[in-house]
Design a protein around this motif. Structure first.
Motif, short mmCIF file in Angstrom:
data_model
loop_
_atom_site.label_atom_id
_atom_site.label_comp_id
_atom_site.label_asym_id
_atom_site.label_seq_id
_atom_site.Cartn_x
_atom_site.Cartn_y
_atom_site.Cartn_z
N ALA A 1 92.93 11.76 14.93
CA ALA A 1 93.74 12.74 14.18
C ALA A 1 92.95 13.63 13.33
O ALA A 1 93.30 14.73 13.40
CB ALA A 1 94.37 11.89 13.07
N MET A 2 91.74 13.41 12.89
CA MET A 2 90.87 14.23 12.44
C MET A 2 90.47 15.20 13.19
O MET A 2 90.22 16.53 12.89
CB MET A 2 89.58 13.64 11.59
CG MET A 2 89.86 12.58 10.55
SD MET A 2 90.78 13.27 9.23
CE MET A 2 92.54 12.65 9.37
N ARG A 3 89.98 14.90 14.47
CA ARG A 3 89.58 15.99 15.24
C ARG A 3 90.81 16.92 15.93
O ARG A 3 90.64 18.08 16.06
CB ARG A 3 89.17 15.07 16.73
CG ARG A 3 88.50 16.04 17.84
CD ARG A 3 87.68 15.42 18.86
NE ARG A 3 88.53 14.23 19.69
CZ ARG A 3 88.97 13.11 19.48
NH1 ARG A 3 87.82 12.48 18.79
NH2 ARG A 3 89.66 12.49 19.95
N THR A 4 91.82 16.06 15.86
CA THR A 4 93.13 17.12 16.16
C THR A 4 93.47 18.06 15.21
O THR A 4 93.62 19.16 15.57
CB THR A 4 94.43 16.31 16.25
OG1 THR A 4 93.96 15.39 17.76
CG2 THR A 4 95.59 17.09 16.91
N ILE A 5 93.33 17.81 14.04
CA ILE A 5 93.41 18.72 12.98
C ILE A 5 92.46 19.76 12.89
O ILE A 5 92.90 20.82 12.47
CB ILE A 5 93.40 17.91 11.42
CG1 ILE A 5 94.75 16.89 11.51
CG2 ILE A 5 93.66 18.72 10.50
CD1 ILE A 5 94.80 15.83 10.30
N GLN A 6 91.14 19.34 13.29
CA GLN A 6 90.03 20.20 13.27
C GLN A 6 90.38 21.31 14.27
O GLN A 6 89.91 22.51 14.19
CB GLN A 6 88.86 19.52 13.32
CG GLN A 6 87.53 20.32 13.26
CD GLN A 6 86.39 19.68 13.66
OE1 GLN A 6 86.35 18.70 14.17
NE2 GLN A 6 85.17 20.49 13.13
N ASN A 7 90.72 20.98 15.45
CA ASN A 7 91.16 21.70 16.52
C ASN A 7 92.22 22.68 16.32
O ASN A 7 92.31 23.81 16.51
CB ASN A 7 91.32 20.97 17.89
CG ASN A 7 90.23 20.32 18.59
OD1 ASN A 7 89.17 20.79 18.06
ND2 ASN A 7 90.53 19.13 19.08
N TRP A 8 93.16 22.18 15.60
CA TRP A 8 94.45 22.97 15.27
C TRP A 8 93.99 24.26 14.26
O TRP A 8 94.47 25.48 14.38
CB TRP A 8 95.56 22.28 14.44
CG TRP A 8 96.44 21.32 15.36
CD1 TRP A 8 96.44 21.27 16.73
CD2 TRP A 8 97.22 20.23 15.05
NE1 TRP A 8 97.02 20.32 17.31
CE2 TRP A 8 97.76 19.44 16.40
CE3 TRP A 8 97.75 19.78 13.92
CZ2 TRP A 8 98.62 18.64 16.26
CZ3 TRP A 8 98.70 18.88 13.79
CH2 TRP A 8 99.22 18.18 15.28
N GLN A 9 93.12 23.64 13.39
CA GLN A 9 92.73 24.81 12.32
C GLN A 9 91.81 25.69 13.09
O GLN A 9 91.79 26.91 12.83
CB GLN A 9 91.92 24.21 11.12
CG GLN A 9 91.38 25.22 10.14
CD GLN A 9 90.59 24.44 9.13
OE1 GLN A 9 90.78 23.22 8.69
NE2 GLN A 9 89.74 25.28 8.47
N LYS A 10 91.01 25.17 13.87
CA LYS A 10 89.96 26.21 14.76
C LYS A 10 90.85 27.18 15.54
O LYS A 10 90.36 28.31 15.68
CB LYS A 10 88.91 25.31 15.56
CG LYS A 10 87.94 26.33 16.14
CD LYS A 10 86.93 25.37 17.00
CE LYS A 10 85.84 26.17 17.76
NZ LYS A 10 84.90 25.44 18.54
N SER A 11 91.86 26.91 16.12
CA SER A 11 92.58 27.88 16.81
C SER A 11 93.48 28.82 16.16
O SER A 11 94.05 29.68 16.68
CB SER A 11 93.58 26.99 17.95
OG SER A 11 94.36 26.24 17.17
#
Length: 277
Positions: free
Chosen positions: A245-255
């Motif tokens: 979940a934390m990695r997915t949120i980070q990827n969403w923000q980065k993109s």
């Protein structure tokens, strides 16, 4: 001599047969292209001009309706269509999530314009030698001219087909840009680096004032359909695996899919959902 009604009808039918082909496919489809920009000359971006010291994040949205596609020949590429492309939207942000530029143009806005051209061009790999991109190129444009203003919005993916930029720059890194070309072309979805260029021109025809500029870089992802970046989507993707979940949120923000504030809210909401009742 007055041309007969039958002769006129036959000529019109022949012309339609040669130049127009409506493909039968699903109705409106949303295409999203995301990535980073390395060069810009759009005046709305303020200090972000020329080669960029830090990349900007972009999200381009193209709405197409294949049922309205009419084949045509303009640039003599592999496939060229009129009217399938219904709208273009572009949003440019800093890496921190500050929106610097956000605009959209829909065909319905210009229905009373003197002229409206909606273009979609697709060049397929080795058959499109002029593009120099072995995996192909795609181009969309909305060009409207009227008494009040002139508007031209364009997106190039793979190659700068109309020479708007300063050289596309990014190397192709996918086997083929197109997943299906049996009807109106469908792009390959997923993550990759592929040359991207956006062009925006607007002129007030009453005053002659206006602007033009480009934003250039590379696409990192292409997807179809409306994307869901909600807590429900996060729970579906990761369940109770916190690291996912934390990695997915980070990827969403980065993109650029979610802002830093939205990312923080998602983390808090996810953590709350994992607490025992």
């Amino acid at each position: 001599m007055k041309r007969s009604l039958l002769t006129g009808a036959l000529q019109a039918l022949a012309l339609a047969s040669l130049l127009t082909l409506s493909t039968v496919q699903a109705a409106e489809e949303t295409l999203k292209i995301k990535g980073e920009l390395l060069f810009a000359s759009l005046p709305q971006l303020g200090d972000y001009q020329g080669p960029l010291a830090e990349p900007l994040v972009f999200e381009a949205t193209i709405v197409e309706d294949a049922a309205l596609a009419e084949s045509t020949v303009i640039l003599n590429l592999s496939e060229e269509y009129l009217n399938a492309m219904r709208s273009i939207a572009m949003e440019i942000s800093t890496a921190a999530g500050e929106v610097l530029y956000s605009t959209s143009a829909h065909a319905d806005e210009f229905e009373f314009a003197t002229s409206l051209e909606l273009y979609s061009f697709f060049a397929y790999g080795a058959d499109a030698s002029a593009t120099n991109y072995p995996s192909g190129s795609a181009f969309w444009a909305l060009v409207s001219a009227g008494e009040q203003r002139f508007v031209d919005r364009e997106i190039s993916l793979g190659a700068d087909l109309l020479s708007r930029g300063v050289g596309m720059g990014a190397d192709a890194s996918i086997a083929n840009l197109f997943a299906d070309t049996s009807a109106y072309p469908v792009l390959t979805t997923g993550s990759y680096n592929y040359a991207f260029l956006y062009y925006d021109q607007s002129i007030d025809n009453q005053t002659g004032e206006g602007y033009q500029g480009i934003a250039q870089g590379y696409a990192t992802s292409v997807s179809y359909g409306a994307e869901d970046f909600s807590l429900a989507a996060l729970l579906t993707a990761c369940g109770d695996t916190v690291s996912c979940a934390m990695r997915t949120i980070q990827n969403w923000q980065k993109s650029g899919s979610v802002t830093p504030a939205e990312a923080s809210e998602l983390r808090q909401a996810y953590q709350a959902s994992q607490r025992p009742n």
